[in-house]
Write an enzyme that holds these catalytic residues in place. Structure first.
Site, PDB file in Angstrom:
ATOM      1  N   GLU A  59      -3.453  36.588   7.351  1.00 53.39           N
ATOM      2  CA  GLU A  59      -2.280  35.801   7.737  1.00 53.39           C
ATOM      3  C   GLU A  59      -1.052  36.239   6.944  1.00 53.39           C
ATOM      4  O   GLU A  59       0.054  36.321   7.489  1.00 53.39           O
ATOM      5  CB  GLU A  59      -2.555  34.314   7.516  1.00 53.39           C
ATOM      6  CG  GLU A  59      -1.360  33.442   7.832  1.00 53.39           C
ATOM      7  CD  GLU A  59      -1.540  32.544   9.031  1.00 53.39           C
ATOM      8  OE1 GLU A  59      -0.532  31.933   9.422  1.00 53.39           O
ATOM      9  OE2 GLU A  59      -2.635  32.456   9.577  1.00 53.39           O
ATOM     10  N   GLY A  80       2.403  31.758  12.103  1.00 51.26           N
ATOM     11  CA  GLY A  80       1.115  32.122  12.679  1.00 51.26           C
ATOM     12  C   GLY A  80       0.632  30.996  13.573  1.00 51.26           C
ATOM     13  O   GLY A  80       0.592  29.840  13.148  1.00 51.26           O
ATOM     14  N   HIS A  87     -16.084  39.108  10.205  1.00 48.22           N
ATOM     15  CA  HIS A  87     -16.511  39.632   8.905  1.00 48.22           C
ATOM     16  C   HIS A  87     -17.698  40.553   9.171  1.00 48.22           C
ATOM     17  O   HIS A  87     -18.723  40.126   9.697  1.00 48.22           O
ATOM     18  CB  HIS A  87     -16.881  38.488   7.970  1.00 48.22           C
ATOM     19  CG  HIS A  87     -15.776  37.488   7.811  1.00 48.22           C
ATOM     20  ND1 HIS A  87     -14.551  37.804   7.282  1.00 48.22           N
ATOM     21  CD2 HIS A  87     -15.720  36.179   8.141  1.00 48.22           C
ATOM     22  CE1 HIS A  87     -13.780  36.727   7.275  1.00 48.22           C
ATOM     23  NE2 HIS A  87     -14.477  35.729   7.797  1.00 48.22           N
ATOM     24  N   HIS A 104       1.117  44.100  19.917  1.00 49.28           N
ATOM     25  CA  HIS A 104       2.160  43.672  20.867  1.00 49.28           C
ATOM     26  C   HIS A 104       3.328  43.146  20.040  1.00 49.28           C
ATOM     27  O   HIS A 104       3.138  42.359  19.110  1.00 49.28           O
ATOM     28  CB  HIS A 104       1.633  42.563  21.779  1.00 49.28           C
ATOM     29  CG  HIS A 104       2.714  41.847  22.522  1.00 49.28           C
ATOM     30  ND1 HIS A 104       3.377  42.398  23.599  1.00 49.28           N
ATOM     31  CD2 HIS A 104       3.253  40.609  22.335  1.00 49.28           C
ATOM     32  CE1 HIS A 104       4.280  41.531  24.041  1.00 49.28           C
ATOM     33  NE2 HIS A 104       4.210  40.440  23.289  1.00 49.28           N
ATOM     34  N   GLY A 106       6.628  41.400  21.116  1.00 48.74           N
ATOM     35  CA  GLY A 106       7.560  40.833  22.080  1.00 48.74           C
ATOM     36  C   GLY A 106       8.721  40.149  21.388  1.00 48.74           C
ATOM     37  O   GLY A 106       8.826  40.144  20.159  1.00 48.74           O
ATOM     38  N   ARG A 108       9.327  36.870  21.422  1.00 48.12           N
ATOM     39  CA  ARG A 108       8.925  35.572  20.879  1.00 48.12           C
ATOM     40  C   ARG A 108       7.515  35.534  20.301  1.00 48.12           C
ATOM     41  O   ARG A 108       7.179  34.607  19.574  1.00 48.12           O
ATOM     42  CB  ARG A 108       9.052  34.484  21.946  1.00 48.12           C
ATOM     43  CG  ARG A 108      10.460  34.282  22.422  1.00 48.12           C
ATOM     44  CD  ARG A 108      11.283  33.628  21.321  1.00 48.12           C
ATOM     45  NE  ARG A 108      12.650  33.427  21.755  1.00 48.12           N
ATOM     46  CZ  ARG A 108      13.703  33.846  21.084  1.00 48.12           C
ATOM     47  NH1 ARG A 108      13.558  34.481  19.957  1.00 48.12           N
ATOM     48  NH2 ARG A 108      14.904  33.622  21.535  1.00 48.12           N
TER      49      ARG A 108
END
Length: 136
Positions: A59, A80, A87, A104, A106, A108
């Protein structure tokens, strides 16, 4: 690019990122790396790297990659909104490195893949993170 690594490190002071010992180590066009120690902060009681620590690493590096890829002057925030991880193997050595790259990008949403490898370059965990980019 080195200035980005310094800025990322400074922005993470007094956060979970600093507490877990994560360091921004390398950056390139469309990718970013973060290193995390395998120690008492990131391991389970049996000494294995904690899956939750891996998810925090994924993250962190994916969110940072998305953040540095949007124009600073537009003041976007990145959040996020979904993360998954597989794992694969137990980590060996003193640290793991998470490398994030875009699947990707984009306007937004960003979809980022994060590969976490140990010191032997063995693939430990594969993550996919979806980040939402909003005007802040």
């Amino acid at each position: 690019m080195e200035e980005y690594l310094q800025q990322l490190s400074e922005s993470c002071r007094h956060t979970l990122v600093e507490w877990l010992g994560m360091e921004f180590t390398a950056i390139g066009e469309g990718w970013l790396e973060v290193r995390m120690p395998v120690d008492h902060r990131t391991c389970r009681p049996d000494g294995a790297l904690h899956g939750g620590a891996n998810m925090a690493l994924a993250e962190t590096v994916s969110g940072a990659l998305s953040s540095i890829s949007v124009p600073r002057e537009l003041r976007y925030q990145v959040y996020g909104i979904e993360i998954n991880g597989n794992h694969i193997k137990r980590a060996s050595g003193r640290y793991v490195t998470g490398k994030a790259f875009f699947l990707h990008k984009g306007r937004r949403t960003h979809v980022v893949q994060v590969e976490i490898r140990d010191e032997d370059n063995t693939l430990i965990t594969v993550n996919r993170v979806t980040n939402m980019v909003v005007e802040g």
